[in-house]
Scaffold this active site. Structure first.
Site, short mmCIF file in Angstrom:
data_model
loop_
_atom_site.label_atom_id
_atom_site.label_comp_id
_atom_site.label_asym_id
_atom_site.label_seq_id
_atom_site.Cartn_x
_atom_site.Cartn_y
_atom_site.Cartn_z
N GLN A 129 -17.85 -9.70 10.63
CA GLN A 129 -16.59 -9.04 10.99
C GLN A 129 -16.69 -7.53 10.79
O GLN A 129 -15.75 -6.81 11.09
CB GLN A 129 -15.46 -9.59 10.12
CG GLN A 129 -15.26 -11.09 10.24
CD GLN A 129 -14.23 -11.66 9.28
OE1 GLN A 129 -14.44 -12.74 8.75
NE2 GLN A 129 -13.12 -10.97 9.04
N GLU A 159 -2.36 -11.97 9.34
CA GLU A 159 -2.35 -12.74 8.11
C GLU A 159 -0.95 -13.08 7.60
O GLU A 159 -0.81 -13.93 6.72
CB GLU A 159 -3.12 -11.97 7.03
CG GLU A 159 -4.59 -11.88 7.40
CD GLU A 159 -5.33 -10.80 6.65
OE1 GLU A 159 -4.70 -9.77 6.34
OE2 GLU A 159 -6.52 -10.98 6.38
N ARG A 219 -7.51 -15.28 5.38
CA ARG A 219 -6.35 -14.58 5.97
C ARG A 219 -5.43 -14.04 4.90
O ARG A 219 -4.22 -14.23 4.98
CB ARG A 219 -5.54 -15.58 6.81
CG ARG A 219 -6.02 -15.78 8.20
CD ARG A 219 -5.09 -16.73 8.94
NE ARG A 219 -4.58 -16.10 10.15
CZ ARG A 219 -4.57 -16.70 11.34
NH1 ARG A 219 -5.01 -17.91 11.50
NH2 ARG A 219 -4.09 -16.08 12.39
N CYS A 220 -5.98 -13.35 3.89
CA CYS A 220 -5.15 -13.09 2.71
C CYS A 220 -4.76 -11.64 2.51
O CYS A 220 -4.03 -11.33 1.58
CB CYS A 220 -5.88 -13.56 1.48
SG CYS A 220 -7.22 -12.45 1.03
#
Ligand code: FES
Ligand code: FES
Lengths: 792, 157
Positions: A224, A744, A374-375
């Site tokens: 990513q 997120e 996704r935090c």
């Protein structure tokens, strides 16, 4: 000319054309001539001394070419690698293994089947050591020291070494303690937020190709953050003669990321080393057990939280103490100054005068990580804590939880709002989102229904979560990753016929950047999005950027796109003035063209101007129409929302059924409502999953539960609730287009809404808290404990 | 290890090969035939990323040997579009935003086709059960369900 399709347009996705035809380009799809395969020997034990590694039998397996061990890598001084938190982790071990499934050796072979055979034939003699699984035990004075050979102990006296990594705190302790002493009401709860795995459907992997003649390394990898990865590789391999301009990292199509593809895993480094050692291109692809068993984890926070308030429901103080289980090294992917991420957003949507938060990081015999799923850098843990405690306090002072929240919300007129723990919230209208959610779900009716059902002995609960997110890391004054400031970038070029290529420093993993980034530019230039090609992920061609995670692409790279487009427009104005023979001040912009004020017929379209940029530009001006922007955001963005969930609990089985779930999200202006909605659906599902299904846990020997999809339960289409979504729009005042980011939010906000609903359903029988995942056995045990289980 | 000669028709093309007995169909498709649209997402037959049709039945090709497909007709995502025209299920996924990262999509579309073959007019719940052997981490399934409904309508026209 096609439609412009700027902001607010539900444009169909550009990338779908290849994906629906099976023409995506994922890393395992790649075949390079002469490519060989790497597979890894992994430890069955959580902690052990390696007495010997015997490769003889493996080397006899047909097709096996070589076996690499820590000793092999040590010759090149790459047996350890730096983590993003300024520590080291093992690539391959020399002496001990420190978690189950840790890499022990690499087998190279001509096919993936032969490599797997070779792995099975490598004989490793382990001497088991007692693992430290519980972080609290790890902190006891007589606890065994985890990875005693870690490089950071080299110059530290033995008595100063321990499993305690760091202490971090924020806020005014004294004032907070005082507020607690003076409080009319306090509530306190222990929460454990378990380990999770991002579990993208595509596992991690790479193809490493070393060209000794050119001194060129090409690395196709599931990342990513390709640019930062290249720099890290350049820094740690400089002594081997690798040089940054000759390292090319290509992140092809990614089959999901969710933070799990930010990290550098040992497999990538072994593949690179193997390519250098053998001279052949090397492919390494994880299987699912390796992915779940060793990839960076999310959460694993043990939290004790307290709220203080007045009897009328006014909140006065928040106090939180947390133990963070980091596994055997601190390899979190946090901005360097934030060892506990952005956990100090834990005051949430409420106006606190006093707060104090502290976190202690601890080593255990588990794989490292910390910031996936996704935090947004520990924001889920923060939201879970404050929203759980807010509910407890509401019950304590006997207020409806919705009313209680509204009473304590930061009010719209308070923005920009300075939080007591150090953040400046950009904009918000929290009551607006909650009111809409209550309307959509029919809150008052539901409360009546709940009361009636309770009379009949049926357990129904309503749970609220009014979360505030913090994304878009981040401003250079406080955000860097190993020194690299967290800007992002766009390089934009307009071709003579008015078509555009724009490249970004980010990397989509399903978010649809090829579609939405074109809309950002279309909005600014009035060039149809269909005429704008977006590229990212190749370090040889894309501008430097920190990558896609923590919902930062839209707030940071998206802003860079808008700024680059505005620079292009500035130059276009000069050219237009030249073409129309007027001065710049006489020109006005209307999407897609400049015209002479008061004389709209005298106009030049952006396409005409683009052509002139190459054919008829003013004397003294450089040819071409392009711009670069490296955007350093002035602040973070603060998306928010209110979620309301209705659950029914089966008293016979303990099953929690999410009957309805309304999600109102405010992420500022929406680039592409269809895509935003899709992101929210996916995010909600990744909020539902840990609330009810997913968990990675360990037995006392450090054996992992949850190392396959057999027992790490991703939601299927059958369990997943039918999400109902709503929208409010509060633009970010500092983002050039008012955008905030959304990837997120839903995962951050959803789990606690479900917990609050379950506790609400069980409050009257005496239940005050349930840790996630709220599995049927756990809920049934609670029902039984409180005499409410149906046993027939 | 025993070696076997197999003859498989894949997307209408006859393919012959000598394969190891243990070669999985998914590897035969991806690596021997270079049809990389069929994906691999697990090792326990849970994710469905590898779903293909064998003689019209949806199977998980990671749990199926290439030799088992000897003499069979296999359909993969690459065979869905005909003469450049998208299959209704492909259109449905695009129109309804039924995909994000796209990794589950080929398997999801093949499973949906098998469902619609048996049940051309499924209810929402039937669709959810019909694709429950396929995991998607990105979409939350709502739009996948809509994509299947879109295809069902289109195929009945
Ligand atoms: S690869 Fe997961 S079911 Fe076949
Ligand atoms: S679209 Fe990514 S897994 Fe389904």
């Amino acid at each position: 000319m096609p439609e412009i399709q700027g902001l607010g347009h539900s444009r169909k996705r550009v990338e779908d054309a290849r994906f629906i035809r099976g023409r995506g380009n994922y890393v395992d799809d790649l075949k390079v001539p002469g490519m060989i395969y790497l597979d890894l020997v992994r430890s069955p034990l959580a902690r052990a001394k390696i007495k010997s590694i015997n490769s003889e039998k493996a080397l006899e397996v047909p097709g096996v070419l070589a076996v690499l061990t820590g000793e092999t890598l040590k010759e090149y001084d790459v047996h350890n690698m730096p983590t993003l938190m300024n520590e080291h982790q093992m690539v391959l071990p020399l002496d001990t293994v420190e978690y189950q499934f840790q890499e022990v050796a690499g087998v190279l072979a001509t096919s993936r089947y032969a490599a797997a055979d070779g792995v099975a034939a490598v004989e490793v003699d382990y001497e088991p050591l007692e693992p430290v699984v519980d972080p609290f035990k790890a902190l006891e004075p007589d606890a065994p020291l985890i990875w005693p050979d870690r490089p950071k102990w080299a110059d530290v006296p033995e008595e100063e070494r321990s499993n305690h990594i760091w202490h971090w705190e924020k806020g005014d302790k004294e004032a907070t303690d005082k507020a607690f002493e003076e409080a009319e009401v306090t509530v306190k709860e222990n929460l454990y937020i378990p380990r999770l795995s991002a579990a993208a459907i595509e596992t991690c992997g790479c193809v490493a190709k070393w060209d000794a003649v050119e001194g060129q390394l090409t690395l196709w990898m599931t990342t990513q953050a390709p640019h930062a990865i290249r720099t890290v590789f350049a820094l740690v391999t400089a002594h081997l003669g690798l040089s940054e301009e000759k390292i090319r990292v290509i992140s092809p199509d990614l089959g999901g990321g969710f933070g799990g593809k930010v990290y550098v895993y040992p497999g990538y480094v072994i593949a690179v080393a193997a390519s250098i050692v053998t001279g052949s291109p090397v492919k390494w692809i994880e299987d699912r057990t390796e992915n779940l068993g060793t990839n960076a984890f999310g959460r694993d926070y043990h939290i004790t939280a307290e709220l203080a308030g007045k009897k009328d429901g006014t909140l006065t103080a928040l106090r939180i103490k947390t133990t963070a289980d980091h596994g055997y090294v601190d390899a979190a992917a946090n901005p360097l100054k934030w060892p506990a991420g952005l956990f100090n957003i834990c005051t949430g949507s409420y106006d606190f005068k006093n707060a104090f938060v502290e976190v202690d990081g601890v080593y255990t015999n588990k794989p490292p990580g910390g910031i996936v799923y996704r935090c947004s850098f520990r924001v889920t843990e923060a939201v879970h804590t404050i929203e759980r405690l807010a509910d407890l306090m509401a019950h304590e002072v006997q207020m409806d939880p919705a009313e209680f929240r509204k009473k304590n919300f930061i009010k719209p007129e308070q923005f920009p709002y300075q939080s007591v723990l150090g953040w400046e919230y950009d904009s918000g209208n929290y009551a607006g989102a909650l009111d809409l959610a209550m309307d959509m779900i029919g809150y008052d009716e539901l409360r009546k229904e709940q009361a009636e059902k309770r009379e009949r002995g049926e357990f129904m609960g309503i749970g609220i979560s009014s979360f505030t997110e913090i994304v878009g890391a981040g401003p250079s004054h406080s955000f860097d990753i190993i020194g690299l400031k967290m800007f992002d970038s766009c390089e934009l070029r307009v071709h003579p016929t008015g078509k555009v290529i724009a490249r970004f420093g980010t990397k989509s993993q399903g978010q649809g950047h090829e579609t939405t980034f074109a809309q950002i530019i279309a909005e600014e230039l009035g060039i149809p999005a269909d005429h704008i090609k977006i590229e990212e992920g190749d370090t040889d061609t894309a501008p430097y950027g920190l990558g896609t995670y923590a919902s930062r692409s839209t707030p940071v790279a998206g802003a860079a796109g808008a700024m680059a487009a505005r620079k292009v427009r500035d130059k276009a104005k000069k050219i237009a003035a030249h073409l129309l023979e007027v001065s710049e001040e006489d020109l006005e912009w209307e999407q897609g063209k400049f015209f002479v004020k008061g004389s709209p017929d005298q106009a030049k379209t952006i396409q005409e101007i683009a052509f002139a940029a190459y054919t008829d530009y003013p004397q003294g001006m450089e040819a071409g129409l392009e711009a670069v922007s490296y955007y350093d955001p002035p602040n973070l963005t603060y998306p928010f929302g209110s979620y309301i969930c209705v659950v029914d609990i089966d008293r016979g089985t303990g099953e929690v059924k999410v009957r309805r779930f309304v999600a109102v999200d405010d992420c500022g202006i929406r680039i592409n409502p269809m895509i935003v909605e899709g992101q929210i659906h996916g995010g909600l599902t990744m909020g539902f999953a840990p609330a009810l299904l997913e968990e990675i846990s360990y037995d006392e020997n450090g054996n992992m539960y949850g190392s396959s999809f057999q027992d790490y339960l991703l939601p299927t289409s059958v369990e997943t609730p039918k999400w109902e979504t709503g929208t409010t729009v509060t633009p970010s005042p500092h983002h050039p287009q008012g955008l905030k980011g959304v990837g997120e939010s839903a995962t951050v906000g959803a789990p606690v809404a479900i917990v609050n609903a379950v506790v609400d359903a069980l409050w009257h029988i005496g239940v005050r808290h349930v840790d996630i995942p709220m599995t049927p056995p756990k809920v049934w045990a609670l029902l039984k404990e409180h005499g409410a289980a149906l046993e027939q | 290890m025993s070696n076997h000669h197999i003859r498989v028709t894949v997307n209408g093309d006859v393919q012959e090969a000598d394969v190891d007995a243990r070669l999985l169909l998914v590897h035969f498709i991806r690596e021997d035939l270079n049809l990389t649209g069929t994906h691999i997402g697990c090792d326990t037959s849970h994710c469905g990323a590898c779903t293909v049709l064998v003689n019209g039945t949806a199977i998980k090709s990671c749990t199926y040997f290439a030799v088992q497909a000897d003499g069979a007709e296999v359909s993969t995502v690459e065979g869905l579009a005909q003469n450049g025209d998208l299959h209704p299920i492909q259109e449905g996924f695009r129109e309804m935003h039924g995909l994000q990262c796209g990794f589950c999509t080929p398997g999801m579309m093949i499973a949906s086709i098998a469902l619609l073959e048996q049940n051309p007019n499924p209810t929402e719940d039937e669709i959810r059960w019909g694709i429950s052997g396929n995991l998607c981490r990105c979409t939350g399934y709502i739009n996948i369900v809509k994509a299947v409904q879109y295809a069902a309508e289109k195929m009945q026209e």
